[in-house]
Motif scaffolding. Structure first.
Motif, mmCIF file in Angstrom:
data_model
loop_
_atom_site.group_PDB
_atom_site.id
_atom_site.type_symbol
_atom_site.label_atom_id
_atom_site.label_comp_id
_atom_site.label_asym_id
_atom_site.label_seq_id
_atom_site.Cartn_x
_atom_site.Cartn_y
_atom_site.Cartn_z
ATOM 1 N N ASN A 117 -14.749 -20.028 11.306
ATOM 2 C CA ASN A 117 -15.753 -19.425 12.066
ATOM 3 C C ASN A 117 -17.154 -19.520 11.710
ATOM 4 O OD1 ASN A 117 -16.945 -16.396 12.839
ATOM 5 N ND2 ASN A 117 -15.893 -17.083 14.677
ATOM 6 N N ILE B 150 -13.375 -23.346 19.775
ATOM 7 C CA ILE B 150 -12.959 -22.152 20.599
ATOM 8 C C ILE B 150 -14.051 -21.159 20.328
ATOM 9 C CG2 ILE B 150 -11.160 -20.516 20.841
ATOM 10 C CD1 ILE B 150 -9.018 -22.360 19.565
ATOM 11 N N PRO B 151 -15.030 -21.083 21.132
ATOM 12 C CA PRO B 151 -15.860 -20.008 21.150
ATOM 13 C C PRO B 151 -15.173 -18.806 21.502
ATOM 14 C CG PRO B 151 -16.704 -21.709 22.528
ATOM 15 C CD PRO B 151 -15.146 -21.899 22.480
ATOM 16 N N SER B 152 -16.135 -17.687 21.118
ATOM 17 C CA SER B 152 -15.819 -16.245 21.507
ATOM 18 C C SER B 152 -16.526 -15.408 22.258
ATOM 19 C CB SER B 152 -15.799 -15.440 20.192
ATOM 20 O OG SER B 152 -14.835 -15.540 18.900
ATOM 21 N N VAL C 29 -9.854 -26.632 13.604
ATOM 22 C CA VAL C 29 -10.468 -25.750 14.994
ATOM 23 C C VAL C 29 -11.677 -25.192 14.305
ATOM 24 C CG1 VAL C 29 -10.314 -23.592 16.060
ATOM 25 C CG2 VAL C 29 -8.317 -24.695 15.748
ATOM 26 N N SER D 139 -14.172 -22.093 15.420
ATOM 27 C CA SER D 139 -14.603 -20.844 16.281
ATOM 28 C C SER D 139 -15.962 -20.379 15.974
ATOM 29 C CB SER D 139 -13.725 -19.780 16.161
ATOM 30 O OG SER D 139 -13.706 -19.200 14.903
ATOM 31 N N ALA E 181 -15.703 -26.615 25.849
ATOM 32 C CA ALA E 181 -15.006 -26.001 25.086
ATOM 33 C C ALA E 181 -13.516 -26.131 25.326
ATOM 34 C CB ALA E 181 -15.360 -24.569 25.128
ATOM 35 N N VAL F 54 -7.945 -18.210 10.342
ATOM 36 C CA VAL F 54 -9.464 -18.567 10.704
ATOM 37 C C VAL F 54 -10.074 -18.179 9.622
ATOM 38 C CG1 VAL F 54 -11.551 -18.553 12.207
ATOM 39 C CG2 VAL F 54 -9.212 -18.752 13.229
ATOM 40 N N GLY G 107 -8.633 -22.635 10.828
ATOM 41 C CA GLY G 107 -9.927 -22.799 11.603
ATOM 42 C C GLY G 107 -10.938 -22.388 10.910
ATOM 43 N N THR H 274 -8.461 -13.593 13.130
ATOM 44 C CA THR H 274 -9.667 -13.909 13.429
ATOM 45 C C THR H 274 -10.659 -14.095 12.011
ATOM 46 O OG1 THR H 274 -10.252 -11.414 13.598
ATOM 47 C CG2 THR H 274 -9.617 -12.599 15.584
ATOM 48 N N VAL I 19 -3.678 -15.519 16.651
ATOM 49 C CA VAL I 19 -4.637 -16.064 16.010
ATOM 50 C C VAL I 19 -5.080 -14.858 15.065
ATOM 51 C CG1 VAL I 19 -7.242 -16.782 15.862
ATOM 52 C CG2 VAL I 19 -5.757 -17.671 17.702
ATOM 53 N N LEU J 60 -11.906 -17.595 23.421
ATOM 54 C CA LEU J 60 -11.453 -16.134 22.677
ATOM 55 C C LEU J 60 -12.248 -15.183 23.458
ATOM 56 C CD1 LEU J 60 -10.324 -15.619 19.130
ATOM 57 C CD2 LEU J 60 -11.440 -13.752 20.587
#
Length: 368
Positions: free
Chosen positions: A69, A114-116, A91, A93, A131, A40, A67, A18, A16, A135
């Motif tokens: 973010n 997909i949360p961090s 996606v 994030s 979720a 992302v 994705g 980021t 990935v 990540l």
């Protein structure tokens, strides 16, 4: 290299790129996606209209999944979620844990969430809310970071949740990917390594500062916005740490004014976003303003090339990176290194079998 992550989001490789503010724009994201990774797009530094334009630009450059973010605490997070849904982004994030309601809205539209996270309890919370993966970033990672190393935090999270876990913080090559898989992760996420590619739009002079850095030149400071922030140590960072409260307030107001002109945000909106970041933390009012306009300090370096007036978020891996490959070259090299490492360990098939079992929910937990 098929894992639960590649099957979940539809990419070729469990890697990935980021969502880094001012860095992860359409060019980098599409290059990462075309290389087989999950690119992302960073939306926090964009207006909602610019986000829609950027998503369409990425789509014009690649047919691969990608994705977006976003900050879950932003006042317009709902509008940004609507863009993601309307434009068919694969996606979503989040830099902070999204609400149960945001997760439900995205999942209902078929978007992978997909949360961090930076702690096991946060992973458990968002997994319970639905979720699709998490990540997890260890303390080695760049930008806002925690104190627990990836090698300690990652196995904690893997053991705690039954969704795919993506490892971040300290990864830059194929050996790291294999290590993450051995811990039970479904892939790795990298920021600094993708920043330092030829596809990144970061000015060459800034990239040179990163390449010249040693591991000792990457520091964690609270001087920018009152929160632990990992970045390159520079004279400007030193000056921020020496500045008193009065100087910090003047600087915060100046940068906030610049961000307001650039983004179209109102003062009320900026203060509200700053307060959202202040929630649960002991921040002064100057730090609240700085928290709201930290993007301007990042922009000064990442867009304008002014390392004397901006900050350069960085993972510790900057100290071991010495080249600027394209995203295609980088991803191909990481996969080749990972496969070579697995062959040398004689563990290629067992690892893949293990990930198939994990994806089916047959996770073996250690005794406590």
């Amino acid at each position: 290299m098929e894992t639960a992550l590649t099957r979940l989001v539809g990419v070729r490789h469990p890697i990935v790129q980021t969502g880094m503010g001012w860095v992860a724009g359409p060019r980098l994201v599409s290059a990462a996606a075309n290389a087989g990774a999950l690119g992302v797009l960073a939306s926090a530094t964009m207006t909602v209209d610019r986000l829609r334009e950027a998503v369409r630009e990425v789509r014009s450059r690649t047919d691969a999944p990608f994705g977006v973010n976003l900050r879950a605490d932003a006042g317009d997070a709902g509008d940004r979620v609507r863009v993601i849904i309307d434009e068919g982004v694969r996606v979503a994030s989040f830099a902070l844990a999204p609400s149960r309601e945001l997760i439900a809205e995205l999942k209902a539209a078929g978007v992978v969430v997909i949360p961090s996270v930076g702690a096991r309890r946060h992973a458990e919370k968002v997994a319970a809310w639905g979720a699709d993966a998490v990540l997890v970033q260890g303390g080695e990672g760049g930008g806002h970071t925690g104190e627990v190393a990836t090698t300690v935090l990652l196995p904690q999270v893997v053991d705690a949740v039954d969704v795919p876990v993506v490892a971040a913080g300290g990864f830059f090559d194929g050996r790291g990917l294999v290590a993450a898989l051995a811990y039970g992760a479904a892939g790795v996420a990298m920021g600094t390594r993708f920043l330092l590619t030829s596809d990144s739009t970061v000015p060459d002079a800034v990239k040179a500062r990163y390449l010249a850095a040693t591991v000792r030149d990457v520091t964690v400071t609270r001087a920018v916005d009152g929160l632990p922030h990992r970045m390159l140590r520079t004279d400007f960072v030193d000056s921020l740490e020496r500045t008193g409260r009065a100087g910090a307030l003047v600087r915060a107001l100046r940068h906030a004014s610049g961000l307001r002109r650039l983004s179209g945000l109102t003062w009320r909106r900026m203060v509200r976003d700053g307060l959202a970041m202040r929630h649960g933390k002991e921040l002064s009012w100057s730090q609240v303003l700085l928290a709201a306009n930290t993007p301007m300090l990042l922009r000064s370096a990442m867009v304008d090339g002014r390392t004397d007036l901006g900050v350069m978020a960085s993972g510790q891996v900057a100290g071991v990176i010495d080249d600027l490959p394209s995203c295609a070259e980088l991803v191909e090299r990481i996969v080749r290194e990972a496969e070579g490492t697995l062959r040398s360990l004689g563990a290629q098939e067992p690892l893949r079998a293990g990930h198939r079992a994990a994806a089916a929910g047959a996770r073996v937990r250690p005794a406590r």
